[in-house]
Motif scaffolding. Structure first.
Motif, PDB file in Angstrom:
ATOM      1  N   VAL A 112      13.558  -9.812  25.051  1.00 14.44           N
ATOM      2  CA  VAL A 112      14.507  -8.713  25.258  1.00 14.44           C
ATOM      3  C   VAL A 112      14.533  -8.339  26.741  1.00 14.44           C
ATOM      4  O   VAL A 112      15.599  -8.142  27.322  1.00 14.44           O
ATOM      5  N   MET A 113      13.358  -8.265  27.343  1.00 13.59           N
ATOM      6  CA  MET A 113      13.297  -7.931  28.767  1.00 13.59           C
ATOM      7  C   MET A 113      14.033  -8.975  29.606  1.00 13.59           C
ATOM      8  O   MET A 113      14.775  -8.635  30.522  1.00 13.59           O
ATOM      9  N   ARG A 114      13.832 -10.233  29.278  1.00 15.71           N
ATOM     10  CA  ARG A 114      14.511 -11.298  30.030  1.00 15.71           C
ATOM     11  C   ARG A 114      16.025 -11.175  29.856  1.00 15.71           C
ATOM     12  O   ARG A 114      16.785 -11.307  30.811  1.00 15.71           O
ATOM     13  N   ALA A 115      16.470 -10.890  28.632  1.00 14.30           N
ATOM     14  CA  ALA A 115      17.904 -10.737  28.372  1.00 14.30           C
ATOM     15  C   ALA A 115      18.484  -9.553  29.139  1.00 14.30           C
ATOM     16  O   ALA A 115      19.638  -9.584  29.561  1.00 14.30           O
ATOM     17  N   ARG A 116      17.684  -8.516  29.343  1.00 19.76           N
ATOM     18  CA  ARG A 116      18.134  -7.341  30.086  1.00 19.76           C
ATOM     19  C   ARG A 116      18.150  -7.605  31.594  1.00 19.76           C
ATOM     20  O   ARG A 116      18.800  -6.889  32.331  1.00 19.76           O
ATOM     21  N   GLY A 117      17.399  -8.621  32.056  1.00 17.67           N
ATOM     22  CA  GLY A 117      17.387  -8.951  33.480  1.00 17.67           C
ATOM     23  C   GLY A 117      16.085  -8.654  34.184  1.00 17.67           C
ATOM     24  O   GLY A 117      16.000  -8.770  35.406  1.00 17.67           O
ATOM     25  N   TYR A 118      15.055  -8.283  33.427  1.00 19.24           N
ATOM     26  CA  TYR A 118      13.744  -8.058  34.039  1.00 19.24           C
ATOM     27  C   TYR A 118      13.158  -9.415  34.416  1.00 19.24           C
ATOM     28  O   TYR A 118      12.915 -10.246  33.549  1.00 19.24           O
ATOM     29  N   GLU A 119      12.934  -9.619  35.699  1.00 17.14           N
ATOM     30  CA  GLU A 119      12.452 -10.913  36.173  1.00 17.14           C
ATOM     31  C   GLU A 119      10.984 -11.147  35.844  1.00 17.14           C
ATOM     32  O   GLU A 119      10.524 -12.275  35.849  1.00 17.14           O
ATOM     33  N   SER A 120      10.257 -10.086  35.545  1.00 17.59           N
ATOM     34  CA  SER A 120       8.830 -10.227  35.250  1.00 17.59           C
ATOM     35  C   SER A 120       8.574 -10.484  33.770  1.00 17.59           C
ATOM     36  O   SER A 120       7.438 -10.488  33.339  1.00 17.59           O
TER      37      SER A 120
END
Length: 185
Positions: A112-120
């Motif tokens: 979910v974080m990756r889909a939102r754009g969180y690079e970490s």
């Protein structure tokens, strides 16, 4: 120079010093207010863990600066439905395989974080927690606790009750990241 002129110059210097001190104090207050609004309860927790106020403030500013460089975006309706379906499947598997379900919850949250754009999103969990704390600071404590239990799980030290609480904590963060609001940058 006569005494009147000396008094005027002295008063002007005193006023300038007072204005400078007040300006610095107001600037610090604005910065603190901004950090409190951005980080919510994570603001207090970071200050409680820090050696001093300066290092806490620097840590929060560094997190905010890192996340402001990400291109964060809301989850699309299609992605939201997919993630919700995967979450429900993970929850259903908890009864038979609670440890595996906790691991799946952690991985799903990273997706979910990756889909939102969180690079970490695939880096270490502490980086992910720090990134989530920017704009989702009230959920960071839940994430931190879920990660702690997931670590105990990998070490074979987590009870079923620990794992149940971890799933609930992961759910808090999962739901927060699925909604449309953007972290304050």
């Amino acid at each position: 120079m006569d005494n009147t002129m000396m008094i005027i110059i002295g008063a002007a210097v005193v006023v300038a010093v007072i204005v400078a001190i007040a300006s610095i104090a107001m600037s610090r207050k604005r910065t603190d207010k901004h950090l409190q609004e951005t980080f919510g309860t994570e603001y207090d927790e970071t200050y409680a863990r820090a050696v001093d106020r300066k290092s806490a403030k620097q840590e929060l500013k560094a997190r905010e600066e890192r996340v402001s460089g990400y291109e964060l975006k809301p989850i699309s309706s299609e992605q939201r439905m997919t993630f919700l379906s995967e979450w429900q499947s993970m929850q259903a598997s908890f009864v038979d395989h609670p440890g595996t379900a906790v691991n799946r919850a952690d991985l799903l949250l990273a997706e979910v974080m990756r889909a939102r754009g969180y690079e970490s999103s695939m880096l270490d969990q502490n980086e992910r927690i720090a990134d989530v704390s920017v704009g989702h600071g009230d959920e960071a404590a839940s994430y931190r606790e879920a990660v702690r239990v997931a670590t105990l799980n990998r070490e074979g030290k987590a009870t079923t009750e620990d794992l149940r609480r971890a799933i609930k904590d992961y759910a808090v963060v999962f739901e927060s990241l699925l909604n449309e609001r953007q972290p304050v940058a």
